[in-house]
Design a protein around this motif. Structure first.
Motif, short mmCIF file in Angstrom:
data_model
loop_
_atom_site.label_atom_id
_atom_site.label_comp_id
_atom_site.label_asym_id
_atom_site.label_seq_id
_atom_site.Cartn_x
_atom_site.Cartn_y
_atom_site.Cartn_z
N GLN A 1 -5.48 36.42 15.49
CA GLN A 1 -6.23 37.41 16.26
C GLN A 1 -5.34 38.06 17.29
O GLN A 1 -4.76 37.38 18.15
N PRO B 1 -5.08 41.84 19.84
CA PRO B 1 -5.90 42.96 20.33
C PRO B 1 -5.84 44.17 19.40
O PRO B 1 -6.84 44.84 19.19
N GLY B 2 -4.68 44.44 18.83
CA GLY B 2 -4.54 45.64 18.03
C GLY B 2 -5.06 45.52 16.61
O GLY B 2 -5.62 46.45 16.05
N GLN B 3 -4.90 44.36 16.01
CA GLN B 3 -5.27 44.16 14.61
C GLN B 3 -6.57 43.40 14.43
O GLN B 3 -7.09 43.29 13.32
N GLY B 4 -7.09 42.85 15.49
CA GLY B 4 -8.32 42.08 15.36
C GLY B 4 -8.07 40.73 14.68
O GLY B 4 -6.99 40.17 14.78
N LEU B 5 -9.07 40.26 14.00
CA LEU B 5 -9.00 38.98 13.30
C LEU B 5 -8.50 39.22 11.88
O LEU B 5 -9.14 39.90 11.10
N PHE C 1 -7.14 37.42 8.26
CA PHE C 1 -7.14 36.20 7.47
C PHE C 1 -5.72 35.84 7.05
O PHE C 1 -4.99 36.67 6.51
N TYR D 1 -6.82 32.12 10.81
CA TYR D 1 -6.85 33.53 11.15
C TYR D 1 -5.90 33.79 12.31
O TYR D 1 -5.70 32.93 13.17
N LEU E 1 -3.65 34.75 19.14
CA LEU E 1 -4.54 33.60 19.13
C LEU E 1 -4.72 33.20 17.66
O LEU E 1 -5.10 34.03 16.84
N PHE F 1 -12.90 36.27 4.31
CA PHE F 1 -13.65 37.30 4.99
C PHE F 1 -12.71 38.31 5.64
O PHE F 1 -11.60 37.97 6.02
N PHE G 1 -12.40 40.79 8.84
CA PHE G 1 -12.90 41.12 10.16
C PHE G 1 -12.23 42.41 10.61
O PHE G 1 -11.38 42.94 9.96
N GLY G 2 -12.66 42.90 11.72
CA GLY G 2 -11.98 44.05 12.30
C GLY G 2 -11.60 43.69 13.71
O GLY G 2 -11.33 42.53 14.00
N THR G 3 -11.58 44.66 14.58
CA THR G 3 -11.26 44.39 15.98
C THR G 3 -12.51 44.10 16.79
O THR G 3 -12.43 43.66 17.91
#
Lengths: 112, 112
Positions: free
Chosen positions: B37, B39-43, B45, B35, B88, A100, A102-104
């Motif tokens: 995670q 703050p800048g790139q998000g989640l 994979f 994943y 994270l 999947f 995702f984004g931010t």
């Protein structure tokens, strides 16, 4: 490659109002989408999913709308409650297996 | 049924070191995804394992690797840590025949 964009990084709504979180995706081949909710200090939690052969799906207090023509999804939360405060992600499926994107996310804050 | 567990929950490492994170999926689940995670790139994979085989891989350098054991437990390893690896790290398990993923609480890695 795939990109996912939430239209607004943050959203504040009054308790009791309806919330709408919008998401745009880039890959027209994406045929399955999941919305996740991530509360502070926790991992994302499944909210609702929708397949590309549908344009609307309803859950408990949530509705997801899919517009494949413009590659856009929205998550509507009815009667927003303080417990709905979280970061919301839309995640299109791409490729075999559970890959999947995702984004931010959009951070939703509910004002009591 | 117990949820996805990740250990350790918090970790502080020095640049150049390596680290191993562990994930125990929900009993009966055969697919584990990882994943990152920030703050800048998000989640983002990292990779997915199904029945001890890597089924999908994201766009991360070779310093990031993983494996899955016969009991479906998974580990991911990051070698030669960089400051930018602070994030994270989330693990998600799935039965393998559906796309619904269940996330763990994550491991917070800080690289100094």
């Amino acid at each position: 490659g795939e990109s996912v964009g939430l239209h607004l990084p943050t959203l504040s709504v009054q308790e009791g109002d309806n919330s709408i979180i919008n998401c745009a995706y880039s890959n027209s081949a994406s045929d399955y989408f999941i919305w996740y909710k991530q509360e502070s200090g926790k991992g994302p939690q499944f909210i609702i999913d929708i397949r590309s052969n549908m344009d609307k799906r309803q859950g408990q207090r949530v509705t997801v709308l899919l517009n494949k023509t413009v590659k856009h999804l929205s998550l509507q939360i009815a009667a927003t409650q303080p417990g709905d405060s979280a970061v919301y992600f839309c995640a299109p499926l791409r490729g075999p297996g559970n890959q999947f994107y995702f984004g931010t996310g959009t951070s939703l804050t509910v004002i009591p | 049924k117990a949820g996805v567990t990740q250990t350790p929950r918090y970790l502080i490492k020095t640049r150049g070191q390596q680290v191993t994170l562990s994930c125990s999926p929900i009993s009966g689940h055969r697919s584990v995804s990882w994943y990152q995670q920030t703050p800048g790139q998000g989640l983002q994979f990292l990779f997915e394992y199904f029945s001890e085989t890597q089924r999908n891989k994201g766009n991360f350098p070779g310093r990031f690797s993983g494996r899955q054991f016969s009991n479906s437990r998974s580990e991911m390893n990051v070698s030669t840590l960089e400051l930018g690896d602070s994030a994270l790290y989330l693990c998600a398990s799935s039965p393998g025949f559906s796309y619904e993923q269940y996330f763990g609480p994550g491991t917070r890695l800080t690289v100094t």
